[in-house]
Design a protein around this motif. Structure first.
Motif, PDB file in Angstrom:
ATOM      1  N   ASP A 172       0.870  -1.182   0.000  1.00 25.87           N
ATOM      2  CA  ASP A 172       0.000   0.000   0.000  1.00 25.87           C
ATOM      3  C   ASP A 172       0.902   1.225   0.000  1.00 25.87           C
ATOM      4  N   VAL A 195      -1.677   3.330   6.479  1.00 30.73           N
ATOM      5  CA  VAL A 195      -2.442   2.107   6.217  1.00 30.73           C
ATOM      6  C   VAL A 195      -1.581   0.882   6.497  1.00 30.73           C
ATOM      7  N   LEU A 216      -2.408  -2.006   9.290  1.00 27.65           N
ATOM      8  CA  LEU A 216      -2.571  -3.428   8.968  1.00 27.65           C
ATOM      9  C   LEU A 216      -1.565  -4.270   9.754  1.00 27.65           C
ATOM     10  N   ASP A 273      -3.129  -3.247  -2.344  1.00 23.54           N
ATOM     11  CA  ASP A 273      -3.958  -2.115  -2.729  1.00 23.54           C
ATOM     12  C   ASP A 273      -3.976  -2.063  -4.252  1.00 23.54           C
ATOM     13  N   LEU A 284      -7.057  -5.411  -1.041  1.00 22.49           N
ATOM     14  CA  LEU A 284      -7.628  -4.649   0.068  1.00 22.49           C
ATOM     15  C   LEU A 284      -7.656  -3.192  -0.369  1.00 22.49           C
ATOM     16  N   THR A 285      -8.848  -2.657  -0.604  1.00 19.62           N
ATOM     17  CA  THR A 285      -8.962  -1.335  -1.190  1.00 19.62           C
ATOM     18  C   THR A 285     -10.193  -0.604  -0.687  1.00 19.62           C
ATOM     19  N   THR A 286     -10.225   0.690  -0.913  1.00 21.09           N
ATOM     20  CA  THR A 286     -11.397   1.485  -0.550  1.00 21.09           C
ATOM     21  C   THR A 286     -12.402   1.513  -1.681  1.00 21.09           C
ATOM     22  N   LYS A 306     -11.306  -1.848   2.787  1.00 22.28           N
ATOM     23  CA  LYS A 306     -10.436  -1.489   3.903  1.00 22.28           C
ATOM     24  C   LYS A 306     -11.193  -1.256   5.201  1.00 22.28           C
ATOM     25  N   ASP A 307     -12.516  -1.176   5.136  1.00 22.83           N
ATOM     26  CA  ASP A 307     -13.274  -1.025   6.379  1.00 22.83           C
ATOM     27  C   ASP A 307     -13.654  -2.367   6.994  1.00 22.83           C
TER      28      ASP A 307
END
Length: 218
Positions: free
Chosen positions: A18, A23, A27, A64, A91-93, A114-115
């Protein structure tokens, strides 16, 4: 061998990729108290992730999608070729279809936002290590919707970008320069386009894309 896919006494080795240090730190902290998972490295862009994951001691990469130098999808594609035993958990927004489909098509084992909770993330890492598909509910819904669509070629957002440039007369080198990716990636995208459209060359791909309405008419 434990039921969750790990070997007793040998935690799952994770690489975090990432471009945001906060971030990555978050993690790393999320796994700090989990004896089944250990973070063995970090990467700030896709190229670093590929290089680090190919060193042979990584089981799962948390990837990411939107990173500098080399994006997540391109990094996933490279890992499938250079380190096929390494599983990638995106793993991303972002949860749009233009992000989900290319990542899964490139070879990602799973896709989480990511949440996600720490518990869900740990479960996803263990499942990815076993080679099981893991998808966020929103991503799963989009993929199922894609499967239920009428039969026909579905080009990714990147493939459409490449095809549009080809339609405008761009060479592979020019397309690579304008999209900030390698010529090899352009060639790979075009091969996927040819396969999906059932054609053999650039001209036929452009013609078929116009016929199907995949490219705007001039």
């Amino acid at each position: 061998m434990r039921a969750d896919g790990g070997t007793e006494g040998a935690p799952i080795r994770v690489l975090i990729a990432d471009d945001h240090p906060v971030v990555r730190n978050g993690l790393r902290g999320a796994f700090a108290d989990d004896p089944r998972i250990t973070v063995v490295g970090e990467a700030a862009d896709g190229r670093q992730a590929v290089t680090r994951a190919c060193q042979g001691d990584v089981h799962v990469v948390l990837m990411d999608l939107r990173m500098p130098v080399m994006g997540g999808v391109e990094a996933i594609t490279a890992l499938r070729e250079r380190a096929p035993d390494v599983h990638v958990l995106v793993l991303t927004t972002f949860d749009g279809e233009s992000d989900v489909l290319p990542a899964v098509a490139a070879g990602a084992t799973g896709y989480l936002l990511k949440d996600a909770s720490t518990e869900d993330l740990a479960r996803a890492v263990r499942a990815a290590h076993r080679g099981e598909a893991v998808l966020a509910p929103s991503a799963a819904g989009r993929l199922m919707g894609q499967v239920r669509r009428p039969a026909g070629a579905v080009l990714s957002a990147r493939e459409l970008e490449v095809l549009a440039l080809v339609a405008d007369g761009a060479s592979n080198r020019e397309a690579a320069r304008r999209l900030f990716i390698s010529e090899a990636s352009i060639k790979t995208h075009l091969l996927h386009v040819y396969d999906k459209l059932g054609v053999r060359d650039r001209a036929a791909a452009v013609g078929e894309a116009y016929r199907r309405g995949l490219l705007p008419t001039r």
